[in-house]
Design an enzyme around this catalytic site. Structure first.
Site, mmCIF file in Angstrom:
data_model
loop_
_atom_site.group_PDB
_atom_site.id
_atom_site.type_symbol
_atom_site.label_atom_id
_atom_site.label_comp_id
_atom_site.label_asym_id
_atom_site.label_seq_id
_atom_site.Cartn_x
_atom_site.Cartn_y
_atom_site.Cartn_z
ATOM 1 N N LYS A 227 30.160 48.685 44.806
ATOM 2 C CA LYS A 227 30.635 47.388 45.311
ATOM 3 C C LYS A 227 30.123 47.159 46.734
ATOM 4 O O LYS A 227 29.670 46.076 47.083
ATOM 5 C CB LYS A 227 32.168 47.349 45.275
ATOM 6 N N GLN B 237 41.060 49.590 44.857
ATOM 7 C CA GLN B 237 40.420 50.298 43.738
ATOM 8 C C GLN B 237 41.489 51.065 42.958
ATOM 9 O O GLN B 237 42.233 51.854 43.538
ATOM 10 C CB GLN B 237 39.352 51.265 44.278
ATOM 11 N N ASP C 41 38.986 40.296 43.038
ATOM 12 C CA ASP C 41 39.080 41.007 41.760
ATOM 13 C C ASP C 41 39.636 40.083 40.663
ATOM 14 O O ASP C 41 39.576 40.419 39.476
ATOM 15 C CB ASP C 41 40.043 42.202 41.954
#
Ligand code: NAD
Length: 285
Positions: free
Chosen positions: A52, A96, A119
């Site tokens: 990412k 995460q 997200d």
């Protein structure tokens, strides 16, 4: 032989577009910035967060992994999220998963500001899809959004098509079912308690597997002409990366299929970068 639905050409094209949009934002004095909160040392999570950060940097954004120790307290964890939520120089924020057990009772998604939800996992983002959005009113969850982009890129029609999704998780199956419904597909969402899976899969035009079991979808589940989207990320007995589909058995029969690796995986990270640029343009410039 099936057409291979590779992520690479779509990733290259979209990355160029995102680079240009990022450059324009920077010319206007705003550098898109994403913070990825990583708790502990889980090796897979480290790999995902690094990819990412890499893509964020590739498009010209600021991308930082915020490392928290494995035994971080609930208070320190929530304070860290609150700090980045209120920082006007941070435009994208995500945690995460998975997180260690002491954080399992924390409703993480409710802590993240909807406009920084790159997200696409907050209640606001998920509710928007149920209300009919294709991403106009909120940020889309990354994997479902990547799958839609892939189908569009390869001109695979959704309108009026029968789609069977196997796996009902909150990050893939459920939001994807809603999103594909918004694109006028007829969607059947199957799961571990579905009793007649083969009947469903054999009637589908498009099958999406998001289960997490090596070689789950076999030749007996499928028929000619179908498109297969394999979301699974597993390791086989030799430690090789593979999806949920018995690729060697299924590929010669169907019309189109995503490989693992090289199919859905890279699109999830791409969607994150796309969400970062979109929210910076829309909410912070
Ligand atoms: P999960 O692990 O939370 O849940 C698995 C789902 O599979 C459940 O809904 C369950 O009902 C269903 N399932 C399990 N066994 C089944 C069976 N025998 N028949 C029918 N359904 C069954 O799901 P997840 O988090 O969406 O992850 C699924 C897979 O997708 C994993 O391999 C994960 O690593 C992968 N994944 C990949 C990406 C990507 O970017 N490619 C993103 C997210 C998840």
């Amino acid at each position: 032989m099936a057409k291979l639905l590779l992520a690479k050409p779509l990733v290259e094209k979209t990355t160029e577009n995102l680079k240009k949009r990022c450059e324009k934002l920077k010319e206007g004095g705003i550098t898109p910035c994403i913070k990825v909160i990583l708790v502990g040392e889980d090796p897979a999570s480290k790999v995902y967060t690094r990819s990412k950060k890499r893509l964020g940097e590739k498009i010209g954004a600021d991308a930082e992994i915020v490392n928290l120790p494995d035994d971080v307290s609930v208070e320190e964890f929530t304070t860290t999220i609150a700090k980045h939520n209120s920082d006007k120089n941070v435009h994208g924020l995500m945690v995460q998963l998975p997180v260690p057990s002491q954080l399992s009772g924390v409703d993480i998604q409710s802590l993240i500001s909807p406009e920084k939800d790159v997200d696409g996992a907050t209640e606001h983002s998920l509710a928007s899809i149920i209300l009919g959005s294709k991403g106009e009113n909120s940020l889309l969850p990354c994997t479902p959004s990547g799958i839609i982009s892939l189908l569009k890129f390869y001109n695979i029609e959704l309108v009026g098509k029968n789609v069977v999704i196997i796996g009902r998780s909150l990050i893939v199956g459920k939001p994807l079912a809603m999103l594909m419904t918004n694109y006028n597909a007829t969607v059947t969402l199957c799961h571990s308690r579905t009793s007649n899976l083969m009947e469903h899969t054999q009637n589908a035009d498009i099958i999406v597997t998001a289960i997490g079991q090596n070689s789950f979808l076999k030749a007996c589940h499928i028929k000619e002409g179908q498109t297969i989207i394999d979301v699974g990320i597993n390791r086989n007995s030799e430690g090789k990366l593979c999806g949920d589909v018995d690729f060697d058995a299924v590929e010669p029969i169907v019309s189109a299929i995503t490989p693992v690796p090289g199919g859905v995986g890279p699109l999830t990270v791409l969607s994150l970068a796309q969400n970062l640029i979109e929210t910076t343009e829309k909410n912070f410039s």
